[in-house]
Design an enzyme around this catalytic site. Sequence first.
Site, PDB file in Angstrom:
ATOM      1  CG  ASP A 192      -0.372  -0.362   2.428  1.00  0.00           C
ATOM      2  OD1 ASP A 192       0.847  -0.192   2.612  1.00  0.00           O
ATOM      3  OD2 ASP A 192      -1.021  -1.101   3.531  1.00  0.00           O
ATOM      4  CD  GLU A 215      -9.210   0.039   8.056  1.00  0.00           C
ATOM      5  OE1 GLU A 215      -9.312  -0.691   8.811  1.00  0.00           O
ATOM      6  OE2 GLU A 215      -8.563   1.179   7.935  1.00  0.00           O
TER       7      GLU A 215
END
Length: 203
Positions: free
Chosen positions: A60, A136
């Site tokens: 990321d 998430e």
Amino acid sequence: IILKDYELISEWVAKYIHLKITNSDHIVIGLPTGSTPIGVYKNLIKFKTSFKNVITFNMDEYIGLSPKHEQSYNYFMDNNLFSHIDIDRDNINIPNGIAIDTEKECIEYENKIKKLGGIDLFLCGIGSDGHIAFNEPGSSFNSVTRVKTLTSETISDNSRFFNNIDEVPKTAITVGIKTVMDAKEIIIMANGINKANAVKQLI
């Protein structure tokens, strides 16, 4: 595999990766940032692991941070690993957080992984809420590389690296759950009481 402390965890994982690399003519490895893998990277440097035949893909990158920003994951990886090893710079892949077209960047990143035959070994950390990369809780298991809005908990956790919480980017480019799960092998590292509940939920 449960080990006594962070030093032993880091050494075990580093030795495993070292052997994978040295016994392969060509290998694609997924890498994380954060505090968890730092010990692994230090050991790989200490072992003088050759990365000449390694292609890396990072998990990321924050959107809006220049690669030279001290809290960007580009900067983190260069400071903690890449500037200390013999990797070909062309073999380093990190999402471009300042891309003009972030959606295009996500598609091209995912396609490049597929074009190279996928990830052979993905090293992962885990967040206190159970997130892997910036996926998430509630993220789809079919998710691939995309833009994600960070939760307040993740922003709060990451604020320790910034001067204040307002400086923490609110979005990031992240590989998806499917991107990780498609890897031939996955190592998830966790250390400390803050990660204990996340690991318990995984098991």
